[in-house]
Scaffold this motif. Structure first.
Motif, short mmCIF file in Angstrom:
data_model
loop_
_atom_site.label_atom_id
_atom_site.label_comp_id
_atom_site.label_asym_id
_atom_site.label_seq_id
_atom_site.Cartn_x
_atom_site.Cartn_y
_atom_site.Cartn_z
N VAL A 74 6.05 -34.25 -3.42
CA VAL A 74 5.61 -35.53 -2.88
C VAL A 74 5.82 -36.64 -3.90
CG1 VAL A 74 3.58 -36.87 -2.15
CG2 VAL A 74 3.96 -34.57 -1.23
N PHE A 75 5.50 -36.35 -5.16
CA PHE A 75 5.62 -37.36 -6.22
C PHE A 75 6.99 -37.36 -6.89
CE2 PHE A 75 0.84 -36.63 -6.52
CZ PHE A 75 0.55 -37.72 -5.74
N ASN A 76 7.86 -36.42 -6.50
CA ASN A 76 9.18 -36.30 -7.11
C ASN A 76 9.07 -36.26 -8.64
OD1 ASN A 76 11.97 -36.01 -6.93
ND2 ASN A 76 12.32 -38.21 -7.16
N THR A 77 8.14 -35.42 -9.09
CA THR A 77 7.83 -35.28 -10.50
C THR A 77 7.69 -33.79 -10.82
OG1 THR A 77 6.59 -37.35 -10.41
CG2 THR A 77 6.13 -35.93 -12.29
N PRO A 78 8.21 -33.34 -11.95
CA PRO A 78 8.07 -31.92 -12.31
C PRO A 78 6.61 -31.48 -12.36
CG PRO A 78 9.65 -32.99 -13.76
CD PRO A 78 8.99 -34.08 -12.95
N VAL A 79 6.36 -30.26 -11.95
CA VAL A 79 5.01 -29.71 -11.90
C VAL A 79 4.31 -29.85 -13.26
CG1 VAL A 79 3.65 -27.58 -11.62
CG2 VAL A 79 5.52 -28.07 -10.05
N ASN A 80 5.04 -29.55 -14.34
CA ASN A 80 4.40 -29.57 -15.66
C ASN A 80 4.10 -30.98 -16.15
OD1 ASN A 80 7.17 -30.00 -16.05
ND2 ASN A 80 7.08 -29.22 -18.14
N ALA A 101 -1.79 -43.47 -7.39
CA ALA A 101 -1.86 -44.93 -7.57
C ALA A 101 -0.46 -45.54 -7.64
CB ALA A 101 -2.65 -45.25 -8.83
N LYS A 102 0.46 -44.85 -8.29
CA LYS A 102 1.84 -45.35 -8.39
C LYS A 102 2.47 -45.51 -7.01
CE LYS A 102 3.01 -43.16 -12.80
NZ LYS A 102 3.86 -42.10 -13.38
N LYS A 103 2.11 -44.62 -6.09
CA LYS A 103 2.68 -44.65 -4.74
C LYS A 103 1.74 -45.31 -3.74
CE LYS A 103 5.89 -40.85 -4.92
NZ LYS A 103 7.08 -41.27 -4.22
N ASP A 104 0.63 -45.86 -4.22
CA ASP A 104 -0.35 -46.51 -3.35
C ASP A 104 -0.80 -45.57 -2.23
OD1 ASP A 104 -2.00 -48.66 -2.73
OD2 ASP A 104 -0.56 -49.49 -1.29
N MET A 105 -1.13 -44.33 -2.61
CA MET A 105 -1.56 -43.32 -1.65
C MET A 105 -3.06 -43.09 -1.78
SD MET A 105 1.22 -40.24 -2.01
CE MET A 105 0.92 -39.48 -0.43
N THR A 106 -3.70 -42.82 -0.66
CA THR A 106 -5.09 -42.39 -0.69
C THR A 106 -5.13 -40.87 -0.84
OG1 THR A 106 -5.22 -42.02 1.70
CG2 THR A 106 -5.74 -44.26 0.89
N GLN A 107 -6.32 -40.36 -1.12
CA GLN A 107 -6.48 -38.91 -1.16
C GLN A 107 -6.11 -38.31 0.20
OE1 GLN A 107 -10.53 -38.24 -2.44
NE2 GLN A 107 -9.93 -38.19 -4.61
N GLN A 108 -6.49 -39.00 1.26
CA GLN A 108 -6.19 -38.49 2.61
C GLN A 108 -4.69 -38.47 2.87
OE1 GLN A 108 -8.64 -37.26 4.91
NE2 GLN A 108 -6.71 -36.36 5.57
N ASN A 109 -3.97 -39.51 2.43
CA ASN A 109 -2.52 -39.54 2.60
C ASN A 109 -1.88 -38.32 1.94
OD1 ASN A 109 -2.40 -43.10 1.94
ND2 ASN A 109 -2.48 -42.11 3.94
N LEU A 110 -2.28 -38.06 0.69
CA LEU A 110 -1.72 -36.92 -0.03
C LEU A 110 -2.11 -35.61 0.63
CD1 LEU A 110 -0.16 -35.67 -2.35
CD2 LEU A 110 -2.23 -35.90 -3.77
N ALA A 111 -3.35 -35.50 1.04
CA ALA A 111 -3.83 -34.28 1.71
C ALA A 111 -2.99 -34.00 2.96
CB ALA A 111 -5.30 -34.42 2.07
N ASP A 112 -2.74 -35.04 3.75
CA ASP A 112 -1.93 -34.88 4.96
C ASP A 112 -0.51 -34.44 4.62
OD1 ASP A 112 -4.12 -35.68 6.45
OD2 ASP A 112 -3.40 -37.73 6.75
N GLU A 113 0.06 -35.00 3.57
CA GLU A 113 1.44 -34.65 3.17
C GLU A 113 1.57 -33.18 2.77
OE1 GLU A 113 4.50 -36.31 2.41
OE2 GLU A 113 3.88 -38.07 3.52
N VAL A 114 0.54 -32.65 2.09
CA VAL A 114 0.66 -31.27 1.57
C VAL A 114 -0.11 -30.25 2.40
CG1 VAL A 114 1.18 -32.04 -0.77
CG2 VAL A 114 -1.20 -31.57 -0.14
#
Length: 66
Positions: free
Chosen positions: A51-57, A10-23
């Motif tokens: 993708v989110f530039n955020t630590p895994v934990n 939501a912070k990046k205005d991404m859909t589930q599909q957008n994220l799926a494609d990225e990873v």
């Protein structure tokens, strides 16, 4: 395992599909992750954190059942 994938998307205005494609996974995999039905591999968790530039934990947290 709990996660904040939906919030991060939501912070990046991404859909589930957008994220799926990225990873490189299906939209259904992202949906299962968000609902806590699937625990990601280490590689997938790292890709999502990049993708989110955020630590895994900060994205994935163990819950008391883990």
């Amino acid at each position: 395992m709990k996660n904040t994938i939906k919030v991060e998307r939501a912070k990046k205005d991404m859909t589930q599909q957008n994220l799926a494609d990225e990873v490189g996974v299906s939209r259904q995999t992202i949906n299962s992750l968000e609902k806590g039905r699937y625990v990601p591999s280490t590689i997938l968790a790292l890709k999502i954190s990049e993708v989110f530039n955020t630590p895994v934990n900060e994205i994935f947290q163990l819950d008391e059942n883990d």
